[in-house]
Design an enzyme around this catalytic site. Structure first.
Site, PDB file in Angstrom:
ATOM      1  N   TYR A 101      -7.522   2.652  -4.321  1.00 50.36           N
ATOM      2  CA  TYR A 101      -6.192   2.588  -3.700  1.00 50.36           C
ATOM      3  C   TYR A 101      -5.579   3.983  -3.736  1.00 50.36           C
ATOM      4  CZ  TYR A 101      -1.201   1.811  -3.193  1.00 50.36           C
ATOM      5  OH  TYR A 101       0.094   1.888  -2.764  1.00 50.36           O
ATOM      6  N   GLU A 189      -0.393   4.290   2.941  1.00 51.64           N
ATOM      7  CA  GLU A 189      -1.143   3.587   1.923  1.00 51.64           C
ATOM      8  C   GLU A 189      -2.530   3.278   2.469  1.00 51.64           C
ATOM      9  OE1 GLU A 189       1.062   0.364  -0.684  1.00 51.64           O
ATOM     10  OE2 GLU A 189      -0.079  -0.572   0.909  1.00 51.64           O
TER      11      GLU A 189
END
Ligand code: GDP
Ligand code: MN
Length: 383
Positions: A101, A189
């Site tokens: 991530y 993101e």
């Protein structure tokens, strides 16, 4: 402005971040043709502006044309968190070795940028953030200093990214920061950022929120704004100058001002219900705006009761009451409506509505009482 995944990936690619090859498809046939063209296996992905598509079965891998057809059939029309899937992104499937991530967001309270990196990316990142926050490496970045190459390295090591992907992930972190800053985003993101079984690092998903205030210096953003929203009601509302967001509950909400609309969502949930939408009619709560708003909310078959919550500041409540009555004359509502009007000329508004009250038009004195009534009606009502 939020971008769809496929638009977000295109945005990331401008800054040199590796993404997969793919095509948009809005029918089963187009999805199969795209899959054939790309070569199997492919992944078919719902294009809706919400996360959690994987958990909602909106992301599926197909090994052959028959599977591509059945997956496309299953995903098109699926409703994910209130968003109906109208388009698919078809991409060459990756063989995933690890999911990471990486994200940058504005920390408004600290007046700094915040970098977050984790070796435990994927669809359970929220659980990781909650149960094991230490697994997410964070770094506050002063915008005047920027993110140095050694900052990017520090993040990669602090996140515990394995040696096989360290260089690639560090490079993506630096590029993503540039995308965030030079690309004028409020949020970027990548979840998951993956390393494949052959050691390639690439973005498998993209969430990009552009800063609308910067639109003047990005004429190229018009391509994103022109892309059709996934909900026809959002399109209808936008055309009428109303701000509308589809949610998954059963109480349709109309309020004046974004702050009041959001508080109304909270109060509906406090009363044990859930909002079907967020509709802000803004300053002009006249008959025209009220008719438009009621038409939009009424067309949503999830709605079982409508809650009109207006606080009269500049707008006068009696004008709003006239607007509601006028609108009721024009729109045949499928659900009962609860009205709460407070503020300027509230008494006059109540007097106007009084003779028309019924089990289909209810007035409530406070926001909480109105929400409770709407939730009760939504629970009891057939449509
Ligand atoms: P989200 O659930 O809305 O965040 O959608 P994502 O794009 O992140 O996809 C969810 C999950 O689907 C990912 O975490 C992957 O595990 C899986 N996935 C997505 N693309 C591929 C792919 O190309 N190959 C494989 N094997 N899995 C994929
Ligand atoms: Mn994701």
């Amino acid at each position: 402005m939020d971008l769809y995944e496929y638009q977000g990936k295109r945005y990331l690619a401008r800054f040199g971040i590796p993404v997969g090859r793919g095509t948009i498809a809005d029918t089963v046939d187009a999805a199969v043709a795209a899959s054939d063209e790309l070569g199997y296996p492919v992944v078919l992905k719902a294009q809706v502006k919400t996360g959690g598509r994987g958990k909602a079965s909106g992301v599926r891998v197909a090994a052959d044309p028959a599977e591509a057809a059945s997956h496309a059939e299953a995903i098109l029309g699926l409703v994910i968190k209130g968003h109906t899937v109208r388009r698919l992104w078809v991409e060459t499937a990756a063989e995933i070795a690890h999911e990471y991530y990486v994200g940058f967001a504005l920390d408004r309270a600290a007046k700094l940028h915040l970098a977050m990196v984790s070796a435990r990316g994927g669809i359970d990142i929220e659980d990781v953030a909650e149960k094991d926050p230490g697994a997410i490496a964070r770094l506050e970045i002063n915008p005047l200093d920027g993110l140095s190459a050694s900052d990017a390295q520090t993040l990669t090591s602090a996140a515990g990214i394995g040696a096989e992907a360290r260089e690639g992930v560090t490079d993506v972190i630096s590029r993503l920061y540039r995308c965030y800053i030079e690309g004028d985003a409020d949020l970027v993101e990548i979840n998951p950022l993956i390393v494949t079984t052959t050691g390639e690092v690439r973005a498998l998903d993209a969430k990009v929120t552009l800063d609308d205030e910067a639109a003047f210096r990005h004429p190229e953003w018009s391509e994103f704004a022109e892309a059709e929203p996934d909900d026809p009601r959002e399109l209808a509302a936008r055309a009428k100058g109303l701000s509308y967001v589809s949610l998954d509950g059963s109480v349709g909400i109309i309020a004046n001002g974004a702050g009041l609309a959001m508080s109304t969502l909270d109060v509906v949930s406090q009363a044990g219900g859930a909002a079907a939408n967020f509709l802000d009619i803004g300053g002009a709560a006249d008959a025209e705006a009220m008719t438009d708003a009621l038409e939009v909310v009424n067309s949503d078959t999830k709605v079982r009761a409508i809650l009109v919550n207006v606080f009269g500041g500049i707008v006068r409540c009696d004008d709003v009451a006239r607007g509601v009555l006028d609108a009721l004359g024009r729109v045949q509502l499928a659900s009962p409506i609860v009205v709460r009007l407070d503020g300027t000329h509230a008494a006059a508004a109540h007097a106007l509505l009084e003779p028309h009250l019924s089990d289909r038009l209810v007035m409530a004195p406070t926001m909480l009482a109105a929400a409770q009534r709407a939730v009760e009606l939504a629970a009891g009502a057939g449509r």
